[in-house]
Design a protein around this motif. Structure first.
Motif, short mmCIF file in Angstrom:
data_model
loop_
_atom_site.label_atom_id
_atom_site.label_comp_id
_atom_site.label_asym_id
_atom_site.label_seq_id
_atom_site.Cartn_x
_atom_site.Cartn_y
_atom_site.Cartn_z
N ASN A 54 29.49 89.34 48.90
CA ASN A 54 29.07 89.02 50.55
C ASN A 54 28.38 90.15 50.75
O ASN A 54 28.75 90.51 52.21
CB ASN A 54 30.37 87.93 50.84
N LEU A 55 28.44 91.43 49.93
CA LEU A 55 28.61 92.99 51.14
C LEU A 55 27.62 93.87 49.93
O LEU A 55 27.74 93.37 49.49
CB LEU A 55 29.82 93.41 51.91
N LYS A 56 26.10 94.55 50.69
CA LYS A 56 25.48 94.53 50.69
C LYS A 56 25.78 96.54 51.18
O LYS A 56 25.38 96.09 52.23
CB LYS A 56 23.89 94.78 49.66
N VAL A 57 25.57 97.36 50.15
CA VAL A 57 25.56 99.06 50.97
C VAL A 57 24.46 99.90 50.47
O VAL A 57 24.82 99.81 49.33
CB VAL A 57 27.04 99.24 51.35
N ILE A 58 23.61 100.71 51.68
CA ILE A 58 22.80 102.14 50.28
C ILE A 58 23.02 102.81 51.18
O ILE A 58 23.70 102.60 52.73
CB ILE A 58 21.37 101.36 51.33
N HIS A 59 23.26 104.01 50.44
CA HIS A 59 24.03 105.60 51.06
C HIS A 59 22.58 106.26 51.03
O HIS A 59 21.53 105.96 50.65
CB HIS A 59 25.10 105.53 49.88
N VAL A 60 22.72 106.94 52.56
CA VAL A 60 22.14 107.99 53.06
C VAL A 60 22.14 108.69 52.21
O VAL A 60 21.32 110.05 51.78
CB VAL A 60 21.41 108.23 54.43
N THR A 61 23.69 109.93 51.71
CA THR A 61 24.07 110.28 51.59
C THR A 61 25.26 110.20 50.59
O THR A 61 25.82 108.88 50.83
CB THR A 61 24.34 111.78 52.57
N THR A 62 25.62 110.74 50.09
CA THR A 62 26.53 110.81 48.31
C THR A 62 27.57 111.29 48.40
O THR A 62 28.20 111.82 48.61
CB THR A 62 26.42 109.66 47.21
N HIS A 63 27.48 112.54 47.74
CA HIS A 63 28.52 113.28 46.23
C HIS A 63 27.69 114.45 47.64
O HIS A 63 27.69 115.57 46.79
CB HIS A 63 28.53 112.97 45.56
N VAL A 64 28.51 114.61 48.94
CA VAL A 64 28.41 115.79 49.09
C VAL A 64 29.43 116.00 50.31
O VAL A 64 29.94 114.75 50.59
CB VAL A 64 27.30 116.49 50.07
N GLY A 65 30.14 116.80 50.97
CA GLY A 65 31.06 117.31 51.77
C GLY A 65 30.93 115.97 53.03
O GLY A 65 29.42 116.15 53.49
#
Length: 332
Positions: free
Chosen positions: A159-170
């Protein structure tokens, strides 16, 4: 066909991919949602079936347009590129090369319009590199093979969808990388992905960066107004139903109760945390921005248990069902 055709790539044959795929095809319910076809190696899959004694029958196929769709029968597009004595639970150059070739074939079929989506079993990065393919993983391979420059990670749970602006960075680097162009691009990808899945006007909620989304400049240095608000205004002017930035601590709750179809997270843990809380077996990794839907299991090759018959197929089932949900049904 009235159901999407989803290609399941076998991944690293030395890992748990073959056995979880065989277990998957025992399930009657998957055939109600899609027409699955495995791109892999028939002899490896038959060995996995023999070890597991599932009763699944593996049908070698040469063409996608003649697929049957019956429980207990696995159509396999056999590339026949692995040795008979491939060891289980070990890094192997031949397995790494084959994992790449399975993906390459899936992209070829996608480009020809023969399939509607790709669901990937896990590969091993070390084996991939030993096989001569110097990519960090599936996402980068698919982006390269489809000439895609702009893509994003989307996680989907029940019941949740999430999209990321950035991912594998500090975290500090993430804040530096966030700008209005990237936020707009991710909002647009979220909209297009859900429209493709049949939601005509998706409701998109956007997280802030700072606590309380900055609270009108009280927290942070105006990042929301500089990096996020212009992107939202631009998207809204283009007809996208998007609002925010909202405090993350309340936005995810609102999304799970149905206020939003998807949340735009600014950085890795902001988006991953809520999905993981909902259950590790429920989360599915989806690459958006590609010209075809691609979903993946949320685990690796699990060399330590490969060949023991104990690996769970639950994440693969979720990934396949998500691919079917997000893909269209038009094929050539």
């Amino acid at each position: 066909m009235d159901k999407p055709i989803i290609a399941i790539t076998m991944g690293d044959a030395g890992g748990i991919g073959p056995e979880i795929i065989v277990k998957l095809f025992k399930r009657q319910d998957i055939f109600n949602h899609c027409v699955p076809v495995v791109i892999g190696d028939e002899k490896i899959l038959k060995k996995a079936e023999k070890d597991l004694q599932t009763g699944v029958h593996i049908d070698k196929v040469d063409r996608i347009d003649t697929l049957t769709n019956k429980a207990g029968r696995m159509p396999c597009l056999d590339l026949n590129i692995l040795p008979n004595d491939l060891p289980k639970g070990e890094v192997s150059a031949s397995a790494g090369d084959a994992a790449f070739r399975f993906i390459e074939k899936a992209v070829e079929l996608a480009n020809l319009g023969k399939i509607n989506g790709i669901c990937t079993a896990p590969l091993n990065k070390e084996a991939l590199h030993k096989g001569g393919h110097l990519y960090p993983g599936h996402t980068e391979i698919l982006a390269d093979l489809t000439d895609t420059d702009d893509f994003a990670m989307m996680l989907s749970a029940t019941n949740l969808k999430v999209i990321h602006v950035t991912t594998h960075v500090g975290l500090l680097e993430a804040v530096r990388r966030i700008d209005d162009n990237r936020v707009y691009s991710v909002v647009k990808m979220a909209h297009e992905t859900l429209v493709r899945a049949g939601i005509s006007q998706p409701k998109i909620g956007v997280c802030g960066i700072n606590p309380h989304a900055g609270e009108n400049g009280l927290f942070g240095e105006g990042e929301e107004e500089e990096k996020i608000v212009p992107a939202i205004e631009r998207a809204r002017s283009g007809g996208i139903e998007v609002t925010g930035p909202f405090p993350a601590d309340t936005l995810f709750f609102r999304a799970t109760r149905g206020d939003f179809d998807i949340v735009v997270a600014m950085y890795h843990d902001q988006g991953h945390g809520p999905i993981k809380v909902l259950g590790l077996d429920n989360g599915v990794n989806i690459t958006v921005g590609l010209p075809i839907i691609r979903t993946s299991v949320d685990h690796g090759t699990a060399f330590d248990i490969a060949g023991k018959g104990v690996a769970s197929e639950d994440s693969l089932i979720e990934a396949l069902l998500q691919a079917a949900e997000l893909a269209g049904t038009n094929v050539k």
